[in-house]
Design a protein around this motif. Structure first.
Motif, short mmCIF file in Angstrom:
data_model
loop_
_atom_site.label_atom_id
_atom_site.label_comp_id
_atom_site.label_asym_id
_atom_site.label_seq_id
_atom_site.Cartn_x
_atom_site.Cartn_y
_atom_site.Cartn_z
N ARG A 117 0.86 -1.18 0.00
CA ARG A 117 0.00 0.00 0.00
C ARG A 117 0.90 1.24 0.00
O ARG A 117 1.70 1.44 0.91
N VAL A 118 0.82 2.04 -1.08
CA VAL A 118 1.62 3.26 -1.21
C VAL A 118 0.83 4.41 -0.61
O VAL A 118 -0.32 4.66 -1.02
N LEU A 119 1.43 5.12 0.34
CA LEU A 119 0.80 6.23 1.03
C LEU A 119 1.42 7.55 0.57
O LEU A 119 2.56 7.57 0.09
N PRO A 120 0.72 8.65 0.71
CA PRO A 120 1.31 9.95 0.38
C PRO A 120 2.52 10.24 1.27
O PRO A 120 2.56 9.83 2.43
N SER A 121 3.48 10.96 0.70
CA SER A 121 4.69 11.27 1.45
C SER A 121 4.47 12.52 2.28
O SER A 121 3.44 13.20 2.19
N ASP A 122 5.47 12.83 3.11
CA ASP A 122 5.38 14.00 3.99
C ASP A 122 5.43 15.29 3.20
O ASP A 122 4.95 16.34 3.65
N ARG A 123 6.00 15.26 1.99
CA ARG A 123 6.12 16.47 1.21
C ARG A 123 4.95 16.68 0.26
O ARG A 123 4.94 17.65 -0.49
N ASP A 124 4.03 15.72 0.22
CA ASP A 124 2.90 15.89 -0.70
C ASP A 124 2.11 17.14 -0.39
O ASP A 124 1.56 17.80 -1.29
N SER A 125 2.03 17.49 0.88
CA SER A 125 1.30 18.70 1.24
C SER A 125 1.98 19.95 0.67
O SER A 125 1.34 20.93 0.33
N GLN A 126 3.33 19.89 0.57
CA GLN A 126 4.04 21.03 -0.02
C GLN A 126 3.86 21.05 -1.53
O GLN A 126 3.74 22.11 -2.14
N TRP A 127 3.91 19.87 -2.14
CA TRP A 127 3.80 19.80 -3.61
C TRP A 127 2.39 20.22 -4.08
O TRP A 127 2.22 20.61 -5.23
N VAL A 128 1.41 20.14 -3.21
CA VAL A 128 0.05 20.51 -3.63
C VAL A 128 0.01 21.97 -4.04
O VAL A 128 -0.70 22.38 -4.95
N ASN A 129 0.82 22.82 -3.38
CA ASN A 129 0.81 24.25 -3.66
C ASN A 129 1.81 24.63 -4.75
O ASN A 129 1.87 25.80 -5.13
N GLU A 130 2.65 23.68 -5.21
CA GLU A 130 3.63 24.00 -6.24
C GLU A 130 2.96 24.04 -7.61
O GLU A 130 2.03 23.29 -7.88
N PRO A 131 3.44 24.93 -8.49
CA PRO A 131 2.87 25.00 -9.84
C PRO A 131 3.08 23.68 -10.57
O PRO A 131 4.02 22.93 -10.30
N LYS A 132 2.23 23.45 -11.51
CA LYS A 132 2.30 22.24 -12.32
C LYS A 132 2.27 22.65 -13.79
O LYS A 132 1.48 23.53 -14.17
N PHE A 133 3.16 22.06 -14.57
CA PHE A 133 3.12 22.38 -16.00
C PHE A 133 3.40 21.11 -16.81
O PHE A 133 4.12 20.21 -16.36
N ASN A 134 2.83 21.05 -17.99
CA ASN A 134 2.99 19.93 -18.91
C ASN A 134 3.32 20.47 -20.29
O ASN A 134 2.99 21.62 -20.64
N ILE A 135 3.96 19.62 -21.08
CA ILE A 135 4.36 19.98 -22.45
C ILE A 135 3.52 19.17 -23.42
O ILE A 135 3.39 17.94 -23.27
N TYR A 136 2.97 19.86 -24.40
CA TYR A 136 2.21 19.21 -25.47
C TYR A 136 2.79 19.65 -26.80
O TYR A 136 3.03 20.85 -27.01
N PRO A 137 3.04 18.73 -27.71
CA PRO A 137 2.79 17.29 -27.59
C PRO A 137 3.81 16.63 -26.67
O PRO A 137 4.96 17.05 -26.62
#
Length: 917
Positions: A117-137
């Motif tokens: 069972r994989v659980l969220p890490s301690d830093r997931d709460s920090q990563w929630v507020n970090e920007p997210k970007f993706n490249i297309y294609p």
């Protein structure tokens, strides 16, 4: 769950946690048990039970390699290490641990279900507020975006602001160091102004919390970008958090382009009106570095073609020019037309790749243009005056032939003055004097000088080396062509010297004229007394004396030599027209090199001890020193030799004080100053005072000097030929002897210690039962016991069984040792002795009694002290403490007194063997 009957079990170690956070690792330990009675080889792996869990296979590593070898009824522990990446999705992952033993249990696989069972890490709460970007294609290393050189690619960078503040995002101005600004363009969304209908470009993407936006990245690689894979790194920068690094990679592949243009200008030339030169331009229109080789194909082969350069390397987008020069071949100039239009022909330009290179897309070689330029050459006809010149030349030729015929007739009647050696001597160029004595090694050549008159008539010269008027070497030089080609009298070079032309002296001119008049009775000067310069072959103004400085070869051996020079004329090349011999040249031998000298010769020990030949090899190798600290044979020698570089060979021989050889002669040959192979381990060169060397050898074993006796070794050094004095040959051998070396015989062997391993009667140790009593039926004819023994082996060990059979081997047995008729008592002894007289004895007392002497109403019991007729036997058995009594047949207390009970095997007691109680 495993069943008990399974031959291979998989058990999970207790206390294992199945929960793991992202970005961390966990270990699962399992026991693989082999419950079968045979050794097995198993393969262990894991398998995902659903598609969602397949990523788990990449996280797992095993502590043991396949196959696992497990002995019967044994087990092995295997650890599964799971390294969960930070990008893993929190969820439940199911897998199975599988084991297969194809050799022992073919077609059968043993399974055990498991999960993580994989659980969220301690830093997931920090990563929630970090920007997210993706490249297309989207792209990857295995699926890059394919572009042609010069094409554009529009990439969308989608950004999501997951923070609680308004943020401005922009892409770093540098993708990767090798990408210049010409590679890409970044466009941000336009922003509306307050004035309706007007917009402006911005330098970033401004996003409210929870909003998404796009940044357009336009990649436009230059036209001549090299083909290959490119991985630009796109970095997104946040204005609120400039220390935050948000990276992604864009994988590109620029396709190969092998286009090539070949042009030639001009396409035609008129020769010789125009210069026969063309320019071939090669333009690399592709994006691959080209290396090409050019060649010209001409079917007629009348012209020569030269390309400069013939091999060119062209970078993408670059034009290289190759100059082609043409000229008619000299021996084919006669094919030029005398009149008319002229000769016209074409030639083709051939272009090929110098190296074989296959395009990665098509697996084909780099393309060459199908249509290559073709050149044309018009070889114009000759001018009109050339025809008249040919007529004039023909007339002159006819006149010349007539003159030549007349001259040949005249010359055949007039003898020619042959060339003559005017001077021939040895001459030192440095001091301009003759030198007649040379030292070998100091000089490598002998300078010679000669002068030959009438050089234009020389056909060849011969230089001969004489030793006591015996020819040793001969060198021929054919000078006719060299002299005729040297029209300006500048001189020419020989193989080992130089020659020049000088003017004749007045005496030489007078002598030549006298020889000419004497030898030419048909000379016009003699008949008409009118000088005819054009017919005078001995013009005084000519510079026709040949002088040469030559380096003669130094003879290989000392002695007295002469050089002889012979000159041959063109009139008679078989017989020399003149010759001279130098004065005697003395070659003294070189001074001898310093002879080697033996500085030291000794033995490592003065006394050795011989190894007993009867010992085994292992025992011999284990022997180091004797009891008196004497070294063990063979003898080992040490020596030191000065000036070892002049040694040709070393000879070593061992003799007795009487002069008899007791160690065969050994020869160690030195090749080019190198150590022999057999001495390389024990010897080394040492430098003395930074100049001379010495050879130091230590502990050289003399393997044939191992027997007892006295030895005197003689070491002889044979110097090289250069180190032997010529005036004293007796000094050519240098030798030295060792003092007397003694090898003592081996000391006598110590006696083998006596050790009795076992001495048994009927399988029982005698030392535990030194007295044994046997009850026999007096009606029995014979009775036997089994005797066995084992004694530690030794060369001087003697084993005896007494009173019989006497001497026996150190290990053995007697299965039927006869007992005496009862009542009786005898002693059986095992006696062991060695050569030192030591003795060890083990004995046993054997007593026999009659079975009918016991009271039948009361069975005999060992150790029974009750009264009756058998009390004596019982007391005896009891007093012995270790005695054994046995009444064959009396197995139960309820047997009738006058009967003989039958055993379970059907034999009466009289037939049973005696048995100790």
């Amino acid at each position: 769950m495993q069943i008990a009957s399974s031959p291979i079990l998989i058990e999970e170690r207790s206390g294992i946690s199945h929960d793991i956070k992202r970005g961390s690792s966990v270990k699962h330990n399992f026991y693989v048990k082999n419950t079968s009675g045979q050794k097995v080889e198993v393969d262990l792996w894991i398998s995902a039970t659903d598609s969602k869990s397949e990523t788990l296979l990449r996280w797992c590593t095993f502590s043991e390699k396949n196959p696992l070898v497990i002995d019967a009824n044994d087990f092995k522990e295997v650890t599964l290490n799971f390294q969960v990446p930070t990008s893993a999705k929190p969820d439940l992952y199911n897998y199975e641990v599988l084991i297969e033993s194809a050799a022992q249990y073919p077609g059968k696989i043993f399974r055990r279900p498991q999960h993580i069972r994989v659980l969220p890490s301690d830093r997931d709460s920090q990563w929630v507020n970090e920007p997210k970007f993706n490249i297309y294609p989207p792209t990857s290393s295995t699926n890059p975006k394919i572009l042609k050189a010069g094409e554009k690619l529009e990439v969308k960078v989608r950004v999501e602001n997951r923070s609680r503040r308004v943020d401005r995002f922009y892409i770093s101005s540098e993708l990767t160091p090798e990408f210049s600004a010409a590679w890409y363009t970044i466009k941000y969304p336009e922003s509306e102004l307050d004035i309706p209908g007007l917009v402006k470009e911005t330098d970033g993407l401004e996003l409210n919390p929870g909003k998404e936006g796009e940044i357009t990245l336009i990649l436009h690689p230059p036209k001549y970008t090299f083909a290959g894979n490119y991985c630009p790194t796109i970095r997104l920068i946040s204005s609120n958090r400039e220390d935050l690094v948000l990276l992604d990679i864009l994988y590109l592949r620029i396709l190969s382009d092998d286009r090539l243009d070949v042009e030639m200008s001009p396409n035609s030339r008129k020769v010789p009106l125009e210069e026969g030169e063309f320019e071939i331009e090669l333009t690399n229109q592709g994006n691959i570095k080209r290396e090409l080789k050019l060649d010209i194909k001409d079917k007629k082969g009348i012209f020569n073609y030269s390309l400069r350069p013939s091999i060119v390397k062209i970078l993408p987008g670059v034009t290289e020019t190759v100059v082609l020069k043409t000229e008619p071949k000299k021996w084919l100039r006669w094919r030029r037309h005398l009149r008319g239009k002229g000769l016209e022909f074409t030639f083709d330009v051939d272009v090929n790749n110098t190296k074989k290179f296959l395009l990665p897309e098509t697996k084909e070689e780099l393309a060459i243009p199908q249509s290559l330029p073709q050149g044309k050459i018009l070889w114009q006809s000759r001018s009109w005056w050339v025809l008249w010149l040919l007529v004039l030349l023909a007339l002159l030729g006819v006149g010349g032939i007539i003159v030549i015929i007349w001259w040949d007739v005249l010359q055949s009647k007039i003898p020619q003055v042959p060339p003559k050696v005017e001077k021939f001597e040895t001459k030192d160029k440095k001091y301009e004097k003759q030198q007649k004595i040379y030292q070998q090694g100091e000089y490598t050549e002998i300078p010679l000088y000669w002068e030959i008159s009438d050089s234009e008539k020389i056909d060849k010269i011969t230089l001969i080396l004489l030793e006591s008027n015996v020819e040793r070497n001969r060198i021929n030089y054919f000078l006719s062509d060299k002299i005729s080609q040297d029209k300006e009298k500048k001189g020419f070079a020989l193989e080992f010297g130089d020659c020049n032309f000088i003017g004749d002296s007045s005496q030489a001119q007078s002598a030549k004229k006298n020889r000419s008049n004497q030898n030419n009775p048909l000379s016009l000067d003699n008949f008409l007394n009118i000088p005819m310069p054009f017919m005078d072959t001995n013009n005084d103004d000519d510079i026709n004396t040949l002088s040469c400085d030559f380096s003669g070869q130094m003879p290989q051996k000392a002695g007295k030599y002469n050089y002889k020079l012979e000159v041959f004329s063109k009139q008679n090349s078989e017989r020399p027209s003149s010759s001279q011999i130098t004065d005697t040249i003395t070659i003294n031998p070189p001074p001898p090199l310093p002879s080697p000298n033996i500085l030291k010769l000794s033995s490592s020990q003065s006394v050795y001890e011989e190894i007993d030949a009867n010992l085994s090899t292992a025992k011999q190798s284990s022997v180091k020193k004797s009891s008196d600290d004497i070294a063990i044979a063979p003898i080992k020698l040490n020596w030191e030799i000065g000036i070892p570089e002049n040694i040709q060979e070393l000879r070593l021989v061992g003799k007795t004080p009487d002069g008899l050889v007791n160690s065969a002669e050994k020869i160690y040959k030195f090749t080019d100053g190198n150590l022999p192979t057999e001495l390389q381990t024990f010897c080394q060169f040492q430098t003395i005072l930074n100049e001379a060397q010495k050879l130091k050898c230590s502990d050289i074993p003399i393997y044939d000097a191992h027997k007892a006796g006295e030895y005197i070794f003689t070491l002889t050094a044979i110097p090289t030929a250069e180190a032997i004095p010529q005036d004293d040959k007796d000094k050519s051998v240098i030798s030295k002897q060792t003092p007397k070396i003694k090898i003592q015989p081996p000391p006598p062997k110590p006696a083998t210690p006596i050790e009795i391993s076992s001495f048994k009667i009927n399988g029982r140790e005698v030392k535990n039962r030194p007295k044994q009593t046997f009850v026999l039926n007096k009606q029995r004819l014979s009775a036997n016991i089994a005797v066995s023994w084992q004694v530690k082996d030794g060369e001087d060990i003697k084993v005896e069984i007494l009173p019989a059979p006497g001497v026996v081997s150190n290990q053995g047995s007697i299965s039927r040792y006869p007992l005496s008729r009862p009542p009786s008592s005898e002693v059986i002894k095992l006696r062991v002795t060695n050569k030192a007289g030591e003795e060890k004895i083990q004995s046993v007392v054997i007593e026999t009694i009659e079975s009918n002497s016991l009271n039948r109403s009361q069975p005999f019991t060992p150790g029974n002290n009750s009264g009756g007729s058998n009390s004596g036997v019982s007391n005896g058995a009891s007093n012995s403490g270790r005695s054994d009594t046995s009444i064959p047949g009396d197995r139960t207390n309820s047997s009738p007194p006058d009967s003989l009970p039958v055993e379970s095997d059907g034999l009466p007691p009289i037939e049973l063997p005696p048995q100790a109680n």
